[in-house]
Write a protein that holds these residues in place. Sequence first.
Motif, mmCIF file in Angstrom:
data_model
loop_
_atom_site.group_PDB
_atom_site.id
_atom_site.type_symbol
_atom_site.label_atom_id
_atom_site.label_comp_id
_atom_site.label_asym_id
_atom_site.label_seq_id
_atom_site.Cartn_x
_atom_site.Cartn_y
_atom_site.Cartn_z
ATOM 1 N N SER A 163 -4.427 -9.653 3.454
ATOM 2 C CA SER A 163 -5.060 -8.520 2.738
ATOM 3 C C SER A 163 -3.809 -7.638 2.508
ATOM 4 O O SER A 163 -3.961 -6.814 1.397
ATOM 5 N N LEU A 164 -2.802 -7.494 3.246
ATOM 6 C CA LEU A 164 -1.740 -6.601 3.105
ATOM 7 C C LEU A 164 -0.876 -7.197 1.817
ATOM 8 O O LEU A 164 -0.674 -6.308 1.160
ATOM 9 N N LYS A 165 -0.813 -8.445 1.733
ATOM 10 C CA LYS A 165 -0.176 -9.008 0.592
ATOM 11 C C LYS A 165 -0.917 -8.679 -0.783
ATOM 12 O O LYS A 165 -0.430 -8.266 -1.837
ATOM 13 N N GLN A 166 -2.223 -8.776 -0.626
ATOM 14 C CA GLN A 166 -3.127 -8.407 -1.832
ATOM 15 C C GLN A 166 -3.078 -6.889 -2.312
ATOM 16 O O GLN A 166 -2.844 -6.651 -3.415
ATOM 17 N N VAL A 167 -3.030 -5.764 -1.218
ATOM 18 C CA VAL A 167 -2.721 -4.642 -1.606
ATOM 19 C C VAL A 167 -1.238 -4.112 -2.018
ATOM 20 O O VAL A 167 -0.916 -2.906 -2.563
ATOM 21 N N GLU A 168 -0.281 -4.859 -1.578
ATOM 22 C CA GLU A 168 1.125 -4.653 -2.127
ATOM 23 C C GLU A 168 1.174 -4.654 -3.559
ATOM 24 O O GLU A 168 1.993 -4.215 -4.000
ATOM 25 N N LYS A 169 0.186 -5.576 -4.208
ATOM 26 C CA LYS A 169 0.090 -5.707 -5.481
ATOM 27 C C LYS A 169 -0.253 -4.653 -6.540
ATOM 28 O O LYS A 169 -0.035 -4.620 -7.752
ATOM 29 N N ILE A 170 -1.002 -3.509 -5.898
ATOM 30 C CA ILE A 170 -1.720 -2.503 -6.778
ATOM 31 C C ILE A 170 -1.099 -1.225 -6.682
ATOM 32 O O ILE A 170 -0.385 -1.132 -5.501
ATOM 33 N N VAL A 174 -1.128 2.489 -5.579
ATOM 34 C CA VAL A 174 -1.885 3.438 -4.796
ATOM 35 C C VAL A 174 -1.409 4.655 -4.978
ATOM 36 O O VAL A 174 -0.142 5.041 -5.070
ATOM 37 N N ASN A 175 -2.261 5.727 -4.575
ATOM 38 C CA ASN A 175 -1.803 7.195 -4.262
ATOM 39 C C ASN A 175 -1.271 7.494 -3.045
ATOM 40 O O ASN A 175 -1.156 6.487 -2.161
ATOM 41 N N THR A 176 -0.742 8.511 -2.842
ATOM 42 C CA THR A 176 0.043 8.813 -1.661
ATOM 43 C C THR A 176 -0.986 8.771 -0.420
ATOM 44 O O THR A 176 -0.531 8.303 0.695
ATOM 45 N N LYS A 177 -2.215 9.347 -0.583
ATOM 46 C CA LYS A 177 -3.012 9.200 0.556
ATOM 47 C C LYS A 177 -3.379 7.761 0.912
ATOM 48 O O LYS A 177 -3.743 7.470 2.064
ATOM 49 N N GLU A 178 -3.430 6.762 -0.075
ATOM 50 C CA GLU A 178 -3.768 5.367 0.095
ATOM 51 C C GLU A 178 -2.581 4.814 0.957
ATOM 52 O O GLU A 178 -2.971 3.957 1.816
ATOM 53 N N GLU A 179 -1.583 5.280 0.357
ATOM 54 C CA GLU A 179 -0.425 4.560 1.161
ATOM 55 C C GLU A 179 -0.325 4.963 2.623
ATOM 56 O O GLU A 179 -0.016 4.193 3.427
ATOM 57 N N GLU A 180 -0.778 6.125 2.732
ATOM 58 C CA GLU A 180 -0.773 6.640 4.223
ATOM 59 C C GLU A 180 -1.906 5.815 4.982
ATOM 60 O O GLU A 180 -1.674 5.360 6.229
ATOM 61 N N VAL A 181 -2.659 5.401 4.550
ATOM 62 C CA VAL A 181 -4.002 4.572 5.083
ATOM 63 C C VAL A 181 -3.415 3.243 5.252
ATOM 64 O O VAL A 181 -3.563 2.498 6.203
ATOM 65 N N ILE A 182 -2.726 2.616 4.199
ATOM 66 C CA ILE A 182 -2.210 1.369 4.331
ATOM 67 C C ILE A 182 -1.188 1.237 5.626
ATOM 68 O O ILE A 182 -1.054 0.373 6.522
ATOM 69 N N GLY A 210 -9.787 -4.679 18.912
ATOM 70 C CA GLY A 210 -10.149 -3.327 18.620
ATOM 71 C C GLY A 210 -9.513 -2.819 17.423
ATOM 72 O O GLY A 210 -9.587 -2.542 16.389
ATOM 73 N N CYS A 211 -7.955 -3.057 17.798
ATOM 74 C CA CYS A 211 -6.953 -2.448 16.788
ATOM 75 C C CYS A 211 -7.020 -3.370 15.480
ATOM 76 O O CYS A 211 -6.842 -2.797 14.356
ATOM 77 N N ILE A 212 -7.078 -4.765 15.425
ATOM 78 C CA ILE A 212 -7.112 -5.461 14.424
ATOM 79 C C ILE A 212 -8.192 -5.267 13.454
ATOM 80 O O ILE A 212 -8.279 -5.313 12.242
ATOM 81 N N LEU A 224 -9.652 -0.246 7.425
ATOM 82 C CA LEU A 224 -8.923 0.667 6.670
ATOM 83 C C LEU A 224 -8.400 -0.235 5.509
ATOM 84 O O LEU A 224 -8.554 0.471 4.279
ATOM 85 N N LEU A 225 -8.080 -1.463 5.577
ATOM 86 C CA LEU A 225 -7.541 -2.170 4.208
ATOM 87 C C LEU A 225 -8.650 -2.361 3.376
ATOM 88 O O LEU A 225 -8.611 -2.542 2.219
ATOM 89 N N ASP A 226 -9.940 -2.698 4.177
ATOM 90 C CA ASP A 226 -11.114 -3.118 3.332
ATOM 91 C C ASP A 226 -11.669 -1.885 2.351
ATOM 92 O O ASP A 226 -11.895 -2.029 1.259
ATOM 93 N N ALA A 227 -11.321 -0.844 2.888
ATOM 94 C CA ALA A 227 -11.647 0.405 2.125
ATOM 95 C C ALA A 227 -10.702 0.584 0.980
ATOM 96 O O ALA A 227 -11.217 0.684 -0.159
#
Length: 77
Positions: free
Chosen positions: A17-24, A26-34, A58-60, A66-69
């Motif tokens: 999922s992290l690899k998937q979001v690396e390709k888009i 994102v704004n500053t707030k989204e970077e913070e969420v990632i 629980g952590c994972i 967060l990433l799903d959002a």
Amino acid sequence: METEEKIAIDIEKLENSLKQVEKIKVNTKEEEVIARAIDYKNDSKYYLDKKDMRTSFGCIEYSHGLLDAIRMIHDLI
């Protein structure tokens, strides 16, 4: 109770999922969420090493949420 194997699989799924979001773009707030999702992933690995399965799981799971959002916002899921 979650097993070590199940948590390891969840961590691997999160890495994808992290690899998937690396390709888009994102704004500053989204970077913070990632960044927070990555922190929770690292926490999960830490607790897994300590054999604290409940906390690791629980952590994972929180990290996945967060990433799903982010992925939902960008129509990736």
